[in-house]
Design an enzyme around this catalytic site. Structure first.
Site, mmCIF file in Angstrom:
data_model
loop_
_atom_site.group_PDB
_atom_site.id
_atom_site.type_symbol
_atom_site.label_atom_id
_atom_site.label_comp_id
_atom_site.label_asym_id
_atom_site.label_seq_id
_atom_site.Cartn_x
_atom_site.Cartn_y
_atom_site.Cartn_z
ATOM 1 N N LYS A 168 108.773 -16.431 56.916
ATOM 2 C CA LYS A 168 107.895 -17.088 57.883
ATOM 3 C C LYS A 168 106.911 -18.043 57.234
ATOM 4 O O LYS A 168 106.693 -18.027 56.028
ATOM 5 C CB LYS A 168 107.194 -16.039 58.749
ATOM 6 C CG LYS A 168 108.203 -15.399 59.725
ATOM 7 C CD LYS A 168 107.578 -14.609 60.839
ATOM 8 C CE LYS A 168 108.645 -14.208 61.850
ATOM 9 N NZ LYS A 168 108.139 -13.312 62.917
ATOM 10 N N ARG A 222 112.383 -6.504 59.678
ATOM 11 C CA ARG A 222 113.406 -7.442 60.152
ATOM 12 C C ARG A 222 113.524 -8.551 59.128
ATOM 13 O O ARG A 222 112.571 -9.298 58.919
ATOM 14 C CB ARG A 222 112.988 -7.990 61.509
ATOM 15 C CG ARG A 222 113.956 -8.990 62.119
ATOM 16 C CD ARG A 222 113.450 -9.463 63.479
ATOM 17 N NE ARG A 222 114.342 -10.443 64.060
ATOM 18 C CZ ARG A 222 114.297 -11.752 63.760
ATOM 19 N NH1 ARG A 222 113.399 -12.222 62.879
ATOM 20 N NH2 ARG A 222 115.124 -12.599 64.339
HETATM 21 N N1 LIG Z 1 110.876 -8.066 66.924
HETATM 22 C C1 LIG Z 1 110.824 -9.300 66.370
HETATM 23 N N2 LIG Z 1 111.747 -10.234 66.720
HETATM 24 C C2 LIG Z 1 111.646 -11.451 66.151
HETATM 25 N N3 LIG Z 1 112.408 -12.548 66.347
HETATM 26 C C3 LIG Z 1 111.877 -13.509 65.568
HETATM 27 S S1 LIG Z 1 112.469 -15.144 65.555
HETATM 28 C C4 LIG Z 1 111.436 -15.911 64.355
HETATM 29 C C5 LIG Z 1 111.937 -15.695 62.955
HETATM 30 O O1 LIG Z 1 111.280 -16.282 62.066
HETATM 31 O O2 LIG Z 1 112.911 -14.988 62.747
HETATM 32 C C6 LIG Z 1 111.413 -17.356 64.657
HETATM 33 C C7 LIG Z 1 110.240 -17.889 65.169
HETATM 34 C C8 LIG Z 1 110.193 -19.225 65.478
HETATM 35 C C9 LIG Z 1 111.309 -20.028 65.266
HETATM 36 C C10 LIG Z 1 112.490 -19.468 64.747
HETATM 37 C C11 LIG Z 1 112.544 -18.120 64.425
HETATM 38 N N4 LIG Z 1 110.817 -13.080 64.855
HETATM 39 C C12 LIG Z 1 110.657 -11.772 65.234
HETATM 40 C C13 LIG Z 1 109.684 -10.788 64.870
HETATM 41 O O3 LIG Z 1 108.748 -10.993 64.069
HETATM 42 N N5 LIG Z 1 109.824 -9.549 65.483
#
Ligand SMILES: Nc1nc2[nH]c(S[C@@H](C(=O)O)c3ccccc3)nc2c(=O)[nH]1
Length: 259
Positions: A204, A238
């Protein structure tokens, strides 16, 4: 929890056969590397991502879930906020729901109740298009605890038992770097609800800010944070980099066992 994003090539609706097969192979590889859950998402929560229709999202995720199920019984979570996608995914063989909107979208709370499966409730401030414009909290831990209490109550009202709920602070979803660091440092403060904690930190932007590294250079930061999350009480992390994270957690667990 290994991340499996199904974003098909621009040509085909849903996924082409090769796209589906490569997604299934990736899932099986993550299982081999130590993942115990595969998190399948058919819609990116990227702020400028084009919205994906329910039909399109189902076309993406269902063939992959079916493909994995032909070869593995590994736990599968469906990363969606749409009620009908939850239904289709669970009926195709997924085991629980991972909802970044914490069952606040239309019909999703009742759908989760009727499906009778566990659900991960993640906190997000605002929505992906606005969440990173000046995120503000009087007290980020207190506000998230209030949110969790409110969502747990909503779930219990429709018959989703607390024992079926996982909580997730939603790192990067409407949080500054400082908010993310505070949430990681104080993760134990979410244990009061009596639900397992899931942490999604992998690759992230907080690592971009902290380490000045691009998304494909954030392995060490991500693995370090995953280990810290587990040390601070997370039951599930995750991650994209399953093998590396599994090794770090093996070291952590071995040292814990030696206490
Ligand atoms: N429960 C849970 N589900 C999740 N799905 C995601 S998508 C995120 C990423 O970086 O994977 C993301 C954010 C923004 C754009 C692309 C991808 N992040 C989480 C989390 O932090 N917790």
């Amino acid at each position: 929890m290994g991340v499996l994003n199904i974003t098909p090539d621009s040509f085909s609706d849903g996924g082409s056969f090769t796209q589906i097969e490569s997604a299934v192979q990736h899932a099986l590889k993550m299982a081999e590397q130590g993942a115990t859950i595969i998190d399948i998402g058919g819609e990116s929560t990227r702020p400028n991502a084009l919205p994906v229709s329910t039909h399109e999202e189902i076309l993406r995720v269902v063939p992959v879930i079916e493909g994995i199920r032909l070869k593995s019984d590994i736990a599968i979570s469906i990363d969606t906020s749409k009620a009908d996608v939850m239904k289709a995914a669970i009926e195709a063989g997924a085991d629980f729901i991972n909802d970044v909107y914490a069952l606040q979208r239309p019909g999703s709370l009742d759908m989760a109740a009727s499906l009778g499966v566990p659900v991960c409730l993640m906190h997000m401030q605002a929505d992906p298009t606005t969440m990173q414009d000046q995120p503000y909290y009087l007290n980020v831990v207190e506000e998230l605890n209030d949110f969790f209490a409110q969502r747990i109550a909503a779930c219990e009202q429709v018959g989703i038992a607390k024992g079926k709920i996982i909580l997730d602070p939603g790192f990067g979803f409407g949080k500054t770097l400082q908010h993310n660091l505070t949430l990681l440092a104080k993760l134990k403060e979410f244990e009061s609800h009596g639900c397992p904690i899931l942490a999604g930190l992998s690759r992230k932007s907080m690592f971009g800010q902290l380490l000045d590294k691009k998304v494909d250079e954030r392995l060490i930061g991500s693995v370090s944070a995953a280990l810290l999350a587990v040390a601070n009480g997370a039951s599930i992390v995750r991650v994209h980099d399953v093998a590396e994270t599994a090794d770090a957690l093996k070291v952590y667990m071995a040292v814990q066992a030696a206490k």
